[in-house]
Design a protein around this motif. Sequence first.
Motif, PDB file in Angstrom:
ATOM      1  N   GLN A 124       0.867  -1.181   0.000  1.00 24.10           N
ATOM      2  CA  GLN A 124       0.000   0.000   0.000  1.00 24.10           C
ATOM      3  C   GLN A 124       0.905   1.233   0.000  1.00 24.10           C
ATOM      4  OE1 GLN A 124      -0.831  -1.374   4.332  1.00 24.10           O
ATOM      5  NE2 GLN A 124      -2.009   0.471   4.024  1.00 24.10           N
ATOM      6  N   PRO A 125       0.372   2.399  -0.393  1.00 28.24           N
ATOM      7  CA  PRO A 125       1.214   3.600  -0.405  1.00 28.24           C
ATOM      8  C   PRO A 125       1.763   3.895   0.986  1.00 28.24           C
ATOM      9  CG  PRO A 125      -0.888   3.989  -1.525  1.00 28.24           C
ATOM     10  CD  PRO A 125      -1.005   2.661  -0.844  1.00 28.24           C
ATOM     11  N   THR A 126       3.067   4.112   1.061  1.00 26.22           N
ATOM     12  CA  THR A 126       3.668   4.403   2.366  1.00 26.22           C
ATOM     13  C   THR A 126       3.597   5.911   2.633  1.00 26.22           C
ATOM     14  OG1 THR A 126       5.835   4.722   1.371  1.00 26.22           O
ATOM     15  CG2 THR A 126       5.297   2.494   2.089  1.00 26.22           C
ATOM     16  N   SER A 127       3.706   6.275   3.914  1.00 26.41           N
ATOM     17  CA  SER A 127       3.621   7.696   4.264  1.00 26.41           C
ATOM     18  C   SER A 127       4.788   8.481   3.670  1.00 26.41           C
ATOM     19  CB  SER A 127       3.547   7.871   5.783  1.00 26.41           C
ATOM     20  OG  SER A 127       4.654   7.226   6.369  1.00 26.41           O
ATOM     21  N   VAL A 128       5.949   7.843   3.582  1.00 24.61           N
ATOM     22  CA  VAL A 128       7.124   8.515   2.988  1.00 24.61           C
ATOM     23  C   VAL A 128       6.852   8.810   1.515  1.00 24.61           C
ATOM     24  CG1 VAL A 128       9.553   8.202   2.370  1.00 24.61           C
ATOM     25  CG2 VAL A 128       8.739   7.478   4.606  1.00 24.61           C
ATOM     26  N   TYR A 129       6.331   7.819   0.814  1.00 19.54           N
ATOM     27  CA  TYR A 129       6.017   7.982  -0.607  1.00 19.54           C
ATOM     28  C   TYR A 129       4.984   9.100  -0.807  1.00 19.54           C
ATOM     29  CZ  TYR A 129       3.507   6.955  -4.950  1.00 19.54           C
ATOM     30  OH  TYR A 129       2.867   7.080  -6.150  1.00 19.54           O
ATOM     31  N   VAL A 130       3.934   9.056   0.000  1.00 13.90           N
ATOM     32  CA  VAL A 130       2.870  10.054  -0.149  1.00 13.90           C
ATOM     33  C   VAL A 130       3.419  11.458   0.140  1.00 13.90           C
ATOM     34  CG1 VAL A 130       0.663  10.855   0.799  1.00 13.90           C
ATOM     35  CG2 VAL A 130       1.015   8.426   0.354  1.00 13.90           C
ATOM     36  N   THR A 131       4.162  11.591   1.234  1.00 14.45           N
ATOM     37  CA  THR A 131       4.678  12.909   1.626  1.00 14.45           C
ATOM     38  C   THR A 131       5.606  13.480   0.558  1.00 14.45           C
ATOM     39  OG1 THR A 131       4.582  12.201   3.924  1.00 14.45           O
ATOM     40  CG2 THR A 131       5.892  14.156   3.452  1.00 14.45           C
ATOM     41  N   LEU A 132       6.538  12.669   0.094  1.00 14.36           N
ATOM     42  CA  LEU A 132       7.538  13.178  -0.858  1.00 14.36           C
ATOM     43  C   LEU A 132       6.919  13.505  -2.219  1.00 14.36           C
ATOM     44  CD1 LEU A 132      10.605  10.926   0.010  1.00 14.36           C
ATOM     45  CD2 LEU A 132      10.369  13.371   0.422  1.00 14.36           C
ATOM     46  N   THR A 133       6.029  12.654  -2.697  1.00 15.24           N
ATOM     47  CA  THR A 133       5.449  12.913  -4.020  1.00 15.24           C
ATOM     48  C   THR A 133       4.510  14.123  -3.987  1.00 15.24           C
ATOM     49  OG1 THR A 133       3.819  11.179  -3.529  1.00 15.24           O
ATOM     50  CG2 THR A 133       5.656  10.566  -4.938  1.00 15.24           C
ATOM     51  N   VAL A 134       3.753  14.254  -2.910  1.00 14.99           N
ATOM     52  CA  VAL A 134       2.867  15.422  -2.800  1.00 14.99           C
ATOM     53  C   VAL A 134       3.707  16.704  -2.692  1.00 14.99           C
ATOM     54  CG1 VAL A 134       1.158  16.570  -1.323  1.00 14.99           C
ATOM     55  CG2 VAL A 134       0.915  14.144  -1.858  1.00 14.99           C
ATOM     56  N   ALA A 135       4.765  16.637  -1.893  1.00 13.78           N
ATOM     57  CA  ALA A 135       5.645  17.815  -1.755  1.00 13.78           C
ATOM     58  C   ALA A 135       6.272  18.185  -3.101  1.00 13.78           C
ATOM     59  CB  ALA A 135       6.731  17.526  -0.722  1.00 13.78           C
ATOM     60  N   HIS A 136       6.607  17.177  -3.888  1.00 11.27           N
ATOM     61  CA  HIS A 136       7.214  17.442  -5.205  1.00 11.27           C
ATOM     62  C   HIS A 136       6.208  18.123  -6.139  1.00 11.27           C
ATOM     63  CE1 HIS A 136      10.158  17.083  -8.310  1.00 11.27           C
ATOM     64  NE2 HIS A 136       9.483  16.217  -9.033  1.00 11.27           N
ATOM     65  N   VAL A 137       4.966  17.709  -6.071  1.00 16.45           N
ATOM     66  CA  VAL A 137       3.929  18.356  -6.891  1.00 16.45           C
ATOM     67  C   VAL A 137       3.770  19.817  -6.463  1.00 16.45           C
ATOM     68  CG1 VAL A 137       1.456  18.393  -7.413  1.00 16.45           C
ATOM     69  CG2 VAL A 137       2.687  16.221  -7.411  1.00 16.45           C
ATOM     70  N   LEU A 138       3.696  20.036  -5.150  1.00 19.98           N
ATOM     71  CA  LEU A 138       3.536  21.413  -4.658  1.00 19.98           C
ATOM     72  C   LEU A 138       4.770  22.251  -4.966  1.00 19.98           C
ATOM     73  CD1 LEU A 138       1.737  20.951  -1.219  1.00 19.98           C
ATOM     74  CD2 LEU A 138       0.773  21.627  -3.406  1.00 19.98           C
ATOM     75  N   GLY A 139       5.946  21.644  -4.866  1.00 21.84           N
ATOM     76  CA  GLY A 139       7.182  22.357  -5.210  1.00 21.84           C
ATOM     77  C   GLY A 139       7.165  22.816  -6.656  1.00 21.84           C
ATOM     78  N   GLY A 140       6.633  21.966  -7.535  1.00 24.31           N
ATOM     79  CA  GLY A 140       6.524  22.341  -8.945  1.00 24.31           C
ATOM     80  C   GLY A 140       5.600  23.530  -9.126  1.00 24.31           C
ATOM     81  N   ALA A 141       4.483  23.508  -8.408  1.00 21.55           N
ATOM     82  CA  ALA A 141       3.523  24.611  -8.514  1.00 21.55           C
ATOM     83  C   ALA A 141       4.139  25.918  -8.015  1.00 21.55           C
ATOM     84  CB  ALA A 141       2.261  24.279  -7.720  1.00 21.55           C
TER      85      ALA A 141
END
Lengths: 261, 315
Positions: B259-276
């Motif tokens: 299942q999606p891990t918290s590390v994966y979720v945190t880093l990928t979401v942060a990367h999307v926001l960083g792009g924005a």
Amino acid sequence: MPKRFLFFPSLLLVAYLFSACAGNSPQKPAAQLPPPTRKIDPVTTGSVAGKIVLQGAPPAAKPIDMSAEPFCANRNTTPVLPQQVVTGDAGSLANVVVYVKDFPADYIVDPAPSMATLTQRGCMYDPHTIALRSGQTLEIKNDDQATHNILAMPSQNPKWNRSETPGAAPIEEAFAIPEMAIPLRCNVHPWMKSYVFVFSHPYYAVTGKDGQFELKNLPPGTYTIEAWQEKYGAQESTVTIGPKEKKPLNFAFSAASGVGN
Amino acid sequence: MAEAKSSTPSVPLSIHRFAFFLSCCVVLLLMAGALVTSNDAGLAVPDWPLSYGSLMPPMVGGIFYEHGHRMIATGVGILTIVLAILLARSEPRRWVRNLGWTALGLVIAQGVLGGLTVKFLLPPPISTAHATLAQLFFVTIVSITLFTSQWWQSDLQQLEDAGSPRLRALAAWTTVSIFCQLILGAAFRHAAFGILPHLIGAVVVFALVIFTGRTVRKRFGTVRDLRKWGILLQSFLGIQILLGLAAYWAVVQAIHAAQPTSVYVTLTVAHVLGGALTLMASVVLTLSCFRLIRRDATVSVAAGTPDSRAEGFRA
């Protein structure tokens, strides 16, 4: 901005989206096969039987975190492990699909059983891997007091996504085209994953915890037998079966060879 | 754009504040959308526009992320309608009014694209378009926030830039490259492409951002409004590259996870926001360049107006 500058990008976007949506339609078989004509003589049929084992220690698995759904967390009083690798005694490997890969299409085979059942129980799929015939109904039950969605993502058959609330009537679906390893999953509970195999013939088996399989009533001939496991991939072996012959065949997967190891 | 140069703002400051608030809400919406993808919850609600036939399904598991995203999106949609109406009533500049209606059109289109992702079971092109349009909508609202700021509407001394390439063009191309990079990132995230185009895009963006930042420093190092956004742009890019590396590591680690891990979720979401946020910084820098620097300069100015301040627009 002049309207003409917007027209072509808009047209491209619409065409792009249209092609994307059209891409969801199922692929048709390349050509219609002639109807089968060759009869199987039940007196001469043989079988292939054996065991699937995992060599080496199975990977350590972390228990699934079901805290996102209180029902699931409460329903399972003991930690639930992922079903990717399930072993029994002496390394016997469960959830391996063993099947004849190249069964001749001109044989007349027994009609498919009416139904195969997949149950959502304790926020897990039971069985984890299921095999059925093309056109056979796949019944999906929900034994949980939780809402599930069932997303099927085949590449040859139509994709579908359906919800099943507690107490709802079982969902019934069928796959018309033979296809291997169709992922089935629940997006409400992302740990719920299953695989569906669809065959045009009845010569397949899914191993239980004892790792045993048997492909019965095979007409004499030479066949490629494939064993597929979710983590360790596929292995195949060629066997020749004479009249009434019972051929032994075993497969051994290496624990070190799994994808992602 | 040259019509509003009075020292008194032509549009009430309250609208600027409202637009700023909406920009923050869109960041929240982007985060909610990224959470849906990272938690693999995009199809947790099989129907659309209702969720399980109701307005409020049980908020458990993936439904929490998908329906939560829909609820925030609805709120942002309503706020965008309000912004468009406020601009239509109070904004004297026609092009800003039109931008308000454009934002409304974008948020509606975005809602429809979101529905299509559900109806067609997340086809990569539509999912990528949905993720891309989200960024476009975000920078549209940010632009409105900037255009309605006191700073934008005040008398500003025009600067000259005789260097080559012109900063206006360089900043604009940097913005375009970042936007393209976000498309490539979204395409990778939604399995339309592999990682390679996104990596090549990162190299291009890195080079352009460094070049733009250096140009701002060398030619307009004393112009606070340009220097500030140049520094922010480079900072966001640096963070974004680190987040990108970390997110890719998390993606590889998560491929065989149950299942999606918290590390994966945190880093990928942060990367999307960083792009924005990187895109936002580049857009604001570009627009500021267009606002402050003359189009057809003949004389090179080593240092611009030292006291050009952004009083109305919050950094």
